[in-house]
Structures are given as structure tokens and as C-alpha cells.
Design a protein around this motif. Structure first.
Motif, short mmCIF file in Angstrom:
data_model
loop_
_atom_site.label_atom_id
_atom_site.label_comp_id
_atom_site.label_asym_id
_atom_site.label_seq_id
_atom_site.Cartn_x
_atom_site.Cartn_y
_atom_site.Cartn_z
N ASN A 31 0.83 -1.20 0.00
CA ASN A 31 0.00 0.00 0.00
C ASN A 31 0.87 1.26 0.00
OD1 ASN A 31 -1.77 2.23 1.41
ND2 ASN A 31 -3.20 0.62 0.75
N PRO A 32 0.46 2.30 -0.73
CA PRO A 32 1.24 3.56 -0.73
C PRO A 32 1.42 4.16 0.67
CG PRO A 32 -0.42 3.60 -2.46
CD PRO A 32 -0.70 2.39 -1.64
N ASP A 33 0.51 3.85 1.58
CA ASP A 33 0.60 4.39 2.94
C ASP A 33 1.15 3.39 3.94
OD1 ASP A 33 -0.13 6.99 2.48
OD2 ASP A 33 -2.25 6.70 2.93
N TYR A 34 1.87 2.40 3.47
CA TYR A 34 2.54 1.46 4.38
C TYR A 34 3.41 2.25 5.34
CZ TYR A 34 5.63 -2.42 5.83
OH TYR A 34 6.36 -3.34 6.55
N LEU A 35 3.18 2.04 6.63
CA LEU A 35 3.86 2.82 7.66
C LEU A 35 5.17 2.16 8.08
CD1 LEU A 35 0.68 3.56 9.80
CD2 LEU A 35 1.86 5.18 8.28
N ASN A 36 6.15 2.98 8.39
CA ASN A 36 7.48 2.46 8.72
C ASN A 36 7.61 2.11 10.20
OD1 ASN A 36 10.26 1.86 8.66
ND2 ASN A 36 10.71 3.95 9.31
N PHE A 37 7.63 0.81 10.49
CA PHE A 37 7.98 0.31 11.81
C PHE A 37 9.40 -0.26 11.82
CE2 PHE A 37 3.39 0.10 11.65
CZ PHE A 37 2.92 0.19 12.95
N ARG A 38 10.02 -0.41 10.66
CA ARG A 38 11.19 -1.27 10.51
C ARG A 38 12.53 -0.56 10.63
NH1 ARG A 38 9.63 -6.91 9.50
NH2 ARG A 38 7.36 -6.75 9.41
N THR A 39 12.57 0.75 10.42
CA THR A 39 13.83 1.48 10.54
C THR A 39 13.62 2.71 11.41
OG1 THR A 39 13.46 2.93 8.62
CG2 THR A 39 14.46 0.77 8.19
N GLU A 40 14.70 3.33 11.85
CA GLU A 40 14.69 4.50 12.73
C GLU A 40 14.23 4.09 14.14
OE1 GLU A 40 15.85 7.23 10.97
OE2 GLU A 40 15.78 5.84 9.26
N ASN A 41 14.57 4.91 15.11
CA ASN A 41 14.16 4.64 16.49
C ASN A 41 12.77 5.17 16.82
OD1 ASN A 41 16.62 3.39 17.04
ND2 ASN A 41 17.57 5.28 17.77
N GLN A 42 12.38 6.27 16.17
CA GLN A 42 11.13 6.94 16.50
C GLN A 42 9.89 6.04 16.44
OE1 GLN A 42 10.73 10.04 17.73
NE2 GLN A 42 8.51 9.77 17.83
N PRO A 43 9.82 5.06 15.52
CA PRO A 43 8.63 4.21 15.49
C PRO A 43 8.35 3.47 16.79
CG PRO A 43 9.76 4.05 13.40
CD PRO A 43 10.66 4.85 14.30
N ILE A 44 9.34 3.27 17.64
CA ILE A 44 9.09 2.66 18.95
C ILE A 44 8.06 3.49 19.72
CG2 ILE A 44 10.14 2.08 21.18
CD1 ILE A 44 12.80 1.67 19.66
N VAL A 45 8.19 4.81 19.61
CA VAL A 45 7.30 5.74 20.31
C VAL A 45 5.89 5.65 19.76
CG1 VAL A 45 6.85 8.18 20.81
CG2 VAL A 45 9.22 7.32 20.77
N ASP A 46 5.75 5.73 18.48
CA ASP A 46 4.43 5.91 17.88
C ASP A 46 3.68 4.61 17.71
OD1 ASP A 46 4.59 8.81 17.72
OD2 ASP A 46 6.33 8.32 16.51
N ALA A 47 4.42 3.49 17.65
CA ALA A 47 3.76 2.20 17.78
C ALA A 47 3.15 2.08 19.18
CB ALA A 47 4.76 1.08 17.55
N ALA A 48 3.82 2.66 20.18
CA ALA A 48 3.30 2.59 21.55
C ALA A 48 1.96 3.31 21.68
CB ALA A 48 4.32 3.19 22.52
N TYR A 49 1.80 4.42 20.97
CA TYR A 49 0.50 5.09 21.01
C TYR A 49 -0.55 4.28 20.26
CZ TYR A 49 2.54 9.05 23.33
OH TYR A 49 3.15 9.84 24.28
N MET A 50 -0.14 3.61 19.19
CA MET A 50 -1.06 2.70 18.51
C MET A 50 -1.45 1.56 19.45
SD MET A 50 -0.57 0.66 14.88
CE MET A 50 -0.58 2.14 13.88
N ALA A 51 -0.47 1.01 20.16
CA ALA A 51 -0.75 -0.05 21.13
C ALA A 51 -1.72 0.44 22.19
CB ALA A 51 0.55 -0.50 21.79
#
Length: 402
Positions: free
Chosen positions: A116-136
Motif C-alpha cells: 500500500n502507498p501508505d505502508y507505515l514504517n515500523f522497521r527502521t529508525e528509532n522513532q517508530p518505537i514511540v508511535d507504535a506505543a501510542y497505537m498499542a
């Protein structure tokens, strides 16, 4: 999509008129819809990356294209989750909720679909740890509305993206809690959690409690709103999962909740009679997220006896009117702009871009209380600061020992 302009909905009543709880709720729900709909509807249409602007100041230090979209999605989800968990009805508000919930479920599927064009990045960078947590946190706040309706493929993809976060670490502060709640979410859906991340978050955050309802954000204390942006609400939600799974004692959860309740007393008192509050500390661009802890205590119906639900409603409503009616916090397409009260890009931090700003949705948690709850039905009431500055009796405040 509903056509709603928050800045057009300025109060048309005189300052002496009494605003009802029903009017407050209509204002809150319209404003949250305006704030959240560009993120959610674009994600559902696979146009988030195409249409969302990326605003940042010259000191910005991250790779915005790789992190800002998940920031917007995760933070928005955490803010709208309690509201979207309410049952459908035929009111205007009910139709807005249904539209956003339906779109968000589609958007979540898009966000974890690699094609999907809007596939979200969980796989690189450190910041996704933060924003996955809000999704969780959103999934934990509204499992029946936002998790259970997802198809099996999407659920599996979400779990795999969360597991992929384990390749990275973050800062030695509230970031430990982000990693911990990501694992707690995985445990809640029957996946194997990393016990080290769970225990490290639990132990260190507890060690960083400094007293009287305040946690230090890491070894050094910072006077800012991170106790509300992150620490209290996320720790309570984290402990709730752990207590359910017998990983902590019920009294540990109760103590975390008790401390959040104490902290909420401070934030209620921070709101001036005019609906302003001090703009100090990091991340002032998160705006109404400063009142997430107070809102969560209200949502849980755990307010101290002397803080009536209506005074919290009126206090936060005053902030919203002051911030969102008198300052233009949205661009011409409805996206939040860098700033505190209007466009003030110079106050943005080195980690702040457009997606970061959707922390502001976290100030709307009491919308998860149904319209017939006393939070919305009780008559308008003055909050502590308004009482204090108008010669009314108000409760004295004292340090607590827990």
C-alpha cells in the motif's frame, strides 16, 4: 466527510451565558473530528503520504519522511480510541464516530500492508518505537472497536510490525515505557512478549518516581508535561495489562493509578480562570495533550471528591476555546501547524514535525464517556483556579506521601 471548521465554531454566546454540557460535548466532538479526520480519512484512502504536509523547523534532526506518518497515525489513534469505542447512534456525533471508526479500521489495514502507498514504517529508525506505543495504547483503550474487527491478515501484520521494533532501542527515559507497552500489547493479543522489556520498563519508571504525583523522566527531573503526555496514562494502561496477566500485583496497579490521580490535581489547578495554562518545558507544540492525565482520570471516573466532573469539563473546554478559537492552529487544508497557539515554528523541538502534533488529540479522552454521563450532564462549575481568583472557597493543597 463532515464539513467542519473549528475556527468557525467560535462561541456566539455572551461571556455571562451558561454553556451546557451538551454544548460542550458538541464542541469537543466537532473539534476532535476536525483534528483527526485528515489523518484517518487520508490513511483509509491511501493518500496520507500524498496529502499530509511535512512541516519542521531548521533544527529538526530526524528523517521526517520515515517517521512523521506513523507519528500522526499512532497519536491520533490513542486520542480518538475511547470516543470511537462508544456504540453507534443516529446523532450527528454518532455518525461522525462511525465514519471515523470505519475509516480507521480500513486505514490500519492499509498502514501494515507492504504493497500500500501508505505502508507505515515500523522497521527502521528509532522513532517508530514511540508511535507504535501510542497505537498499542489505542488498541488497549478500545479493543472491541479497533482491534477485534480487524481481519486475521491485518492482525498478523500488526503483530509482526510490533515484533520488528525489537531490533532498536531508544533513550533512557520514558522511552522504556514505550517499549514496555508495545510488549504488553503483544501479550494482550496472545503473542509472546519480551519479558526483559516488560520488567525494565516496570522497574525503572517506578524507581524514577520522585513524589507527590510526579515522575522524573529518566535519572534527571524535568519540569514539563511529560507526566501527562506519556508517563502517567501509559504507565496505568501498561500496569492494567500486567495486572490482568498476573505479572504485577493489583496493588501495584492501584498505586500507579493513585499517583496519576494526584498528578491530575495539579493539572486541573494549572488552568487559569481565562482558560490558559503555562507554556513551559519540552514539546509545548503538543497543545492539549498536557491534559491527557486529567482527562484519563475523568474518563475512568476516578476524580478526587473535591474535583467535580463538571469543573474538569468546564476547565478543559475553556482551554480548547482559548487555544483553538482564538489561535489558528490549522492550515488551509485542516492540518495542524507547528506551534502552541497558532503558527510558532521556532518553538518546535528537534524531533517535532507535522505528525508529532497529533498528540493534541490526547486531550479529548473524556469524550469516551457517554453523553448521559454526569461529566456532560451536570451544570457548569468553576474550576479551582477560577474559584481561587474570584474569592470563592477552594480546597487547600498538600503534599502526599505515596
Amino acid at each position: 466527510m463532515f464539513n467542519y471548521n473549528a475556527n468557525a465554531q467560535k462561541s456566539k454566546v455572551s461571556k455571562t451565558a451558561v454553556i451546557t454540557g451538551q454544548q460542550d460535548r458538541e464542541y469537543w466532538s466537532n473539534l476532535l473530528y476536525k483534528m483527526a479526520s485528515p489523518v484517518i480519512l487520508n490513511l483509509a484512502n491511501s493518500t496520507l503520504k500524498k496529502n499530509m504536509p511535512i512541516e519542521k523547523n531548521s533544527d529538526y534532526g530526524l528523517n521526517a519522511e520515515k517517521v512523521t506518518y506513523l507519528e500522526a497515525v499512532g497519536r491520533t489513534m490513542a486520542g480518538v480510541a475511547p470516543w470511537l469505542a462508544l456504540p453507534d447512534d443516529n446523532t450527528k456525533e454518532g455518525k461522525m464516530r462511525k465514519e471515523l471508526r470505519t475509516a480507521l479500521l480500513k486505514g490500519i489495514a492499509n498502514g501494515v500492508d507492504p504493497s500500500n502507498p501508505d505502508y507505515l514504517n515500523f522497521r527502521t529508525e528509532n522513532q517508530p518505537i514511540v508511535d507504535a506505543a501510542y497505537m498499542a495504547q489505542a488498541f488497549l483503550r478500545a479493543p472491541k472497536a479497533l482491534w477485534e474487527p480487524l481481519d486475521s491478515v491485518t492482525k498478523k501484520r500488526v503483530a509482526e510490525e510490533f515484533k520488528a521494533l525489537r531490533t532498536r532501542t531508544g533513550a533512557y527515559n520514558n522511552w522504556l515505557l514505550f517499549a514496555g507497552i508495545n510488549e504488553a500489547f503483544l501479550m494482550s493479543i496472545g503473542e509472546q512478549a519480551d519479558p526483559v522489556r516488560l520488567q525494565y520498563a516496570q522497574k525503572k519508571i517506578t524507581e524514577w518516581y520522585v513524589g507527590d504525583g510526579w515522575y522524573s523522566d529518566g535519572p534527571s527531573f524535568s519540569l514539563d508535561y511529560y507526566n501527562s503526555y506519556v508517563i502517567h496514562p501509559m504507565l496505568v494502561d501498561f500496569y492494567k495489562v500486567l495486572a490482568t496477566k498476573d505479572k504485577v500485583k493489583e496493588e501495584d496497579y492501584a498505586l500507579a493509578l493513585k499517583r496519576m490521580i494526584r498528578y491530575s490535581e495539579f493539572t486541573e489547578r494549572f488552568i487559569s480562570p481565562e482558560g490558559t495554562y503555562p507554556a513551559f518545558g519540552r514539546s509545548s507544540t503538543y497543545r492539549t495533550a498536557a491534559f491527557q492525565a486529567l482527562g484519563q482520570v475523568a474518563l475512568m471516573e476516578k476524580l478526587p471528591e473535591y474535583i467535580k466532573p463538571a469543573q474538569v469539563r468546564c476547565a478543559i473546554s475553556a482551554v480548547m476555546h482559548r487555544m483553538y478559537d482564538q489561535c489558528n492552529n490549522f492550515d488551509s487544508n485542516g492540518w495542524l501547524v507547528l506551534g502552541f497557539c497558532g503558527s510558532q515554528p521556532l518553538i518546535a523541538d528537534v524531533y517535532t514535525s507535522t505528525g508529532s502534533l497529533y498528540m493534541a488529540t490526547l486531550g479529548f479522552l473524556p469524550l469516551g464517556l457517554p453523553a448521559d454521563n454526569q461529566f456532560w450532564t451536570d451544570p457548569a462549575s468553576d474550576w479551582t483556579s477560577k474559584k481561587a481568583w474570584s474569592s470563592q472557597p477552594f480546597k487547600k493543597d498538600y503534599h502526599v506521601e505515596y
